[in-house]
Enzyme design. Structure first.
Site, mmCIF file in Angstrom:
data_model
loop_
_atom_site.group_PDB
_atom_site.id
_atom_site.type_symbol
_atom_site.label_atom_id
_atom_site.label_comp_id
_atom_site.label_asym_id
_atom_site.label_seq_id
_atom_site.Cartn_x
_atom_site.Cartn_y
_atom_site.Cartn_z
ATOM 1 N N LEU A 60 0.864 -1.177 0.000
ATOM 2 C CA LEU A 60 0.000 0.000 0.000
ATOM 3 C C LEU A 60 0.896 1.220 0.000
ATOM 4 O O LEU A 60 1.962 1.225 0.635
ATOM 5 C CB LEU A 60 -0.914 0.018 1.230
ATOM 6 C CG LEU A 60 -2.010 -1.046 1.330
ATOM 7 C CD1 LEU A 60 -2.809 -0.866 2.626
ATOM 8 C CD2 LEU A 60 -2.941 -1.009 0.134
ATOM 9 N N ASP A 61 0.469 2.269 -0.697
ATOM 10 C CA ASP A 61 1.246 3.508 -0.741
ATOM 11 C C ASP A 61 1.370 4.101 0.662
ATOM 12 O O ASP A 61 0.570 3.813 1.551
ATOM 13 C CB ASP A 61 0.575 4.535 -1.656
ATOM 14 C CG ASP A 61 0.460 4.045 -3.092
ATOM 15 O OD1 ASP A 61 1.233 3.146 -3.468
ATOM 16 O OD2 ASP A 61 -0.412 4.555 -3.819
#
Length: 231
Positions: free
Chosen positions: A100-101
């Site tokens: 996930l960013d």
């Protein structure tokens, strides 16, 4: 498995500490002192630390609520990693199932089981991942069909695989993906002329982020949740 790896995983000590114990004669294998860290052991071997028997560690499967500002990597010079949130022995050696960013929140799966991690992340198994999205501009109804047909992303030669878009309100939607291209959700909305303001992953396959977890918290997966990946 190497003896030093087994001891580190089963005792929680570092490999450096384990080697010191070996030199001090505190490690025995089948009643004999063991001083070779690279010694190969099997399930039939009887291993003791200072006279206390050690059992082979079982695989671990965790769900973590990733907060904003953390990165999904084993090491990072700028940001804390999701593994740094785990108060567990050898946490830095665990496998993060997907990414996930840094500004994206939500469900991250973490394990010691490489085969299970591959099952979660491999596109051929089509494990659906559900995201909650908030956008800068209203989401048009025709975006549903565009997501279903697949979108051409900037600098990529192939369309995305079909994705399910459910519009919740003018500025909110739920997106289900079965692939994981770089920044995919953000780039898909950019492809239709919109911008993602916030992104949250709520579900991976049949595993739903526990509503009782707060950002930064984690828990073991249930046996049912672990097995759901093979469903």
């Amino acid at each position: 498995m190497r003896l030093d790896k087994f001891l580190a995983q089963s005792s929680g000590f570092s490999r450096k500490d384990v080697r010191k114990m070996m030199r001090a004669g505190e490690i025995t294998v089948n009643g004999e002192e063991a001083r070779d860290p690279a010694m190969h052991i099997s399930d039939e071997d009887y291993i003791c630390l200072d006279g206390m028997p050690l059992e082979a560690p079982g695989e671990q499967y965790l769900m973590l609520y990733k907060p904003e500002g953390c990165v999904c990597s084993n090491d990072d010079a700028t940001h804390p990693t999701v593994l740094s949130l785990l108060d567990l022995p050898r946490a830095d050696e665990m496998i993060i199932c997907g990414r996930l960013d840094v500004d994206t929140t939500g469900l991250v799966l973490i394990t010691t089981d490489g085969k299970w991690a591959h099952r979660v992340t491999s596109p051929k198994h089509k494990t659906g991942k559900i995201y909650h999205v908030e956008t800068a501009d209203p989401i048009p109804q025709d975006a549903i069909e565009k997501f279903e047909k697949g979108l051409m992303l900037h600098n990529e030669p192939f369309r995305t695989k079909p994705a399910k878009l459910e519009i919740i309100s003018d500025y909110e939607a739920q997106v289900t993906l079965t692939e994981g291209r770089y920044h995919q959700v953000k780039r898909m909305f950019a492809a239709i002329g919109n911008k993602v303001e916030s992104l949250h992953r709520a579900q991976v396959g049949g595993i739903v982020l526990d509503e009782f977890l707060e950002p930064g918290e984690y828990r073991d997966l249930t046996e049912e949740e672990v097995n759901s990946i093979y469903g």
